[in-house]
Design an enzyme around this catalytic site. Sequence first.
Site, PDB file in Angstrom:
ATOM      1  N   SER A 246       0.829  -1.203   0.000  1.00 14.91           N
ATOM      2  CA  SER A 246       0.000   0.000   0.000  1.00 14.91           C
ATOM      3  C   SER A 246       0.864   1.255   0.000  1.00 14.91           C
ATOM      4  O   SER A 246       1.960   1.283   0.560  1.00 14.91           O
ATOM      5  CB  SER A 246      -0.962  -0.002   1.198  1.00 14.91           C
ATOM      6  OG  SER A 246      -0.529   0.908   2.178  1.00 14.91           O
ATOM      7  N   LYS A 247       0.345   2.233  -0.661  1.00 18.89           N
ATOM      8  CA  LYS A 247       1.039   3.511  -0.805  1.00 18.89           C
ATOM      9  C   LYS A 247       1.258   4.117   0.589  1.00 18.89           C
ATOM     10  O   LYS A 247       2.283   4.718   0.866  1.00 18.89           O
ATOM     11  CB  LYS A 247       0.147   4.415  -1.659  1.00 18.89           C
ATOM     12  CG  LYS A 247       0.741   5.764  -1.925  1.00 18.89           C
ATOM     13  CD  LYS A 247       1.311   5.858  -3.318  1.00 18.89           C
ATOM     14  CE  LYS A 247       1.737   7.278  -3.599  1.00 18.89           C
ATOM     15  NZ  LYS A 247       2.945   7.370  -4.364  1.00 18.89           N
TER      16      LYS A 247
END
Length: 479
Positions: A246-247
């Site tokens: 995930s970013k």
Amino acid sequence: MLKDVKTRYAPSPTGYMHIGNLRTALYEYLIAKINNGKFILRIEDTDQERLVEDSVQVIFNALKLVGMNYDEGPYYQSERLDIYAPYAHELVEKGQAYYCFCSKERLEKLKEEQTEKSEFPHYDNNCRYLTKTEIEEKLREGLPYVIRQKMPTEGKTIFEDAVYGQIEVENSELEDQILLKTDGFPTYNFANVIDDHLMEITHVVRGSEYLSSTPKYNLVYQAFGWEVPTYVHLPLILNENGQKLSKRLGDKSFEDLLAEGYLVEAVINFIALLGWNPGGEREFFTLKELETNFTIEGISKSPSVFDKTKLRWMNGEYIRKMSLEEFADLAEEKISSVLGDTLDHKKISVLLQKRVELITDIPDIIRFFLELPEYTLELYNHKKMKTNPEIALESLRLALDLLKELATEDFKEEKLHELLMELAKAKELKNGQLLWPLRVALTGQEQSPGGAIELLDIFGQEESLRRIEIGIDKLVREL
Ligand code: GLU
């Protein structure tokens, strides 16, 4: 090969290209290609609170860079909003959906009560059983309503996923889902199904986080009596700490990777293997090659790990596959950022192409060309080369005498090679005993692109002699 295959990439614009989304796009594209089918692009932007102009551009750019051309679209759900309501009303007429007039207040209260009783919050089907007269009256009063789907209350919903196999849920666990909101716009799930049907999508490919909502999607198809597409859910991608990529956790987007110097082709090859097993030893595939080699059967269920070391390695291999001209062009900006227009960049490129994994590593790797780093005599110790500081001093003195006398025009790789080999032989030195100290004196580093002879050629006579003299002085002082 299957007939009339149609896949779609259906991103909800987020402003960056998440690696998982790029993999979804790639697999959708490949499933269309291996079947001579069509690949379409649909932007799922019904959540119009955010401005999506730039985010959509990010998607276009990524597809273009990779070379995944779509055959249809882009469709924008925000431009199709009128399409969905009639379908919801059709289900009401068919007795498969109903008007729900429950107010926000009522629903909130219900949720509170259920939570207090430790129940999972869900709609209690209050409006499902309203009589025709009750409904007509409320409609006449102009009460706002949503349209909910009547989920079956017993039995199971069963479907087959091409990757995960048979998936079953108890219908009693499924809430009467909202299809149309009070503003007349569809919910996300409803628009998704209607569009997949209208666009004649045969294969729905998406992340496995959608697996648990798929029974609900399925029941919409069933309510209409439509054919259900083939579902292809893709395994999770984990980072090296075993968390979902995930970013937010600092994992890189496609754009980030490109900015770090990764090549599009390497990233695509790497991503293709995140969740797909080609079923052999082969690991290298261009997009074109994937278009004929990809298989749905090779998609795995188990999560795959985004192994940055492997991506780096693979990127290096792609650098090795380039022509020297391509590589030199690509490297030029990085080389001149450190060296300006000094030294022969083409010759430096030849050395770099053999060992660089990432273009952005180049400035650090070549800094020694500009400035000789501080180093310790320890570097002259090398077991395999059978050398140590004492031998290094002797070798450097011999080399200096030889190289000083050389005519500048002879200071070229081939000639240098010949003379240094002769020197080693004459003085009964092993090649390594002569060349290792030279390379250390020239670079001040344990590792460098190229060996002593190539480096002498690149530096030229004056700078080479200067560095060798520094090496000798240092040895004399510190020994
Ligand atoms: N719009 C969804 C997403 O961006 C994809 C849903 C689907 O493929 O069905 O995650």
